[in-house]
Design a protein around this motif. Structure first.
Motif, PDB file in Angstrom:
ATOM      1  N   SER A   1       0.851  -1.186   0.000  1.00  0.00           N
ATOM      2  CA  SER A   1       0.000   0.000   0.000  1.00  0.00           C
ATOM      3  C   SER A   1       0.885   1.234   0.000  1.00  0.00           C
ATOM      4  N   GLU A   2       0.280   2.383  -0.225  1.00  0.00           N
ATOM      5  CA  GLU A   2       1.038   3.632  -0.216  1.00  0.00           C
ATOM      6  C   GLU A   2       0.133   4.746   0.272  1.00  0.00           C
ATOM      7  N   LEU A   3       0.715   5.660   1.016  1.00  0.00           N
ATOM      8  CA  LEU A   3      -0.043   6.765   1.580  1.00  0.00           C
ATOM      9  C   LEU A   3       0.831   8.017   1.569  1.00  0.00           C
ATOM     10  N   GLU A   4       0.219   9.134   1.202  1.00  0.00           N
ATOM     11  CA  GLU A   4       0.924  10.425   1.190  1.00  0.00           C
ATOM     12  C   GLU A   4       1.516  10.695   2.579  1.00  0.00           C
ATOM     13  N   GLY A   5       2.778  11.040   2.616  1.00  0.00           N
ATOM     14  CA  GLY A   5       3.451  11.327   3.875  1.00  0.00           C
ATOM     15  C   GLY A   5       4.065  10.101   4.531  1.00  0.00           C
ATOM     16  N   ILE A   6       3.749   8.925   4.015  1.00  0.00           N
ATOM     17  CA  ILE A   6       4.277   7.676   4.570  1.00  0.00           C
ATOM     18  C   ILE A   6       5.118   6.946   3.535  1.00  0.00           C
ATOM     19  N   GLY A   7       4.632   6.899   2.318  1.00  0.00           N
ATOM     20  CA  GLY A   7       5.282   6.109   1.278  1.00  0.00           C
ATOM     21  C   GLY A   7       4.701   4.705   1.275  1.00  0.00           C
TER      22      GLY A   7
END
Length: 159
Positions: free
Chosen positions: A97-103
């Protein structure tokens, strides 16, 4: 490997960053979905180093998931790719998965959506219990037979 081919790891515990990133997701359209449970907080629970990576439970009003984030650089993977990992409690299937601010990170859904009517306290206790369980070493009775079905060989037969 170039910087674009890898995902940067977290030197520090990523719990606060996870809570901020998932709060941003919640502030968007997520809170309008019918399974969104307003009473459940967004909490990153029990994040700690496990074999050099960050493992913990992410509690949100829409899901309870086991997350694994890099402690060191990881190779970049295809979003949605599935990976089977062996943990002390057993095997789990994670999704890239990927999330803005996390990668990029790995996510394994444990309860989606949370049980309707679950209180904030119940949800947080469940997340804490699960975060402890996933890294708990399995305990077995050393005197128990390896194959429980073999016990039937020694049981008296009826009829």
């Amino acid at each position: 490997m170039s910087g674009q081919d890898e995902v940067r790891g977290f030197d520090e515990n990523p719990a606060a960053r996870l809570e901020a990133a998932f709060s941003a997701v919640a502030a968007g359209e997520m809170h309008t979905l019918p399974f969104y449970q307003e009473q459940i907080p967004i909490k990153a629970v029990g994040f700690a180093r496990f074999e050099g990576e960050w493992l913990g439970v992410m509690l949100t009003p829409w899901t309870l998931s086991l997350l694994l984030l890099p402690g060191s650089a990881w190779p970049r993977r295809t979003l949605g790719e599935r990976l089977g990992l062996a943990l002390p409690f057993g095997h789990a299937t994670f999704v890239v998965s990927e999330l803005e601010g996390i990668g990029q990170y790995l996510s394994c859904s444990l309860l989606s959506p949370p049980t309707p009517g679950m209180s904030s306290e119940q949800a947080q206790q469940l997340a804490l219990d699960l975060s402890r369980l996933v890294t708990a070493l399995p305990v077995r009775d050393p005197d128990a037979p390896r194959d429980p079905a073999r016990r039937a060989l020694f049981a008296p037969r009826c009829g």
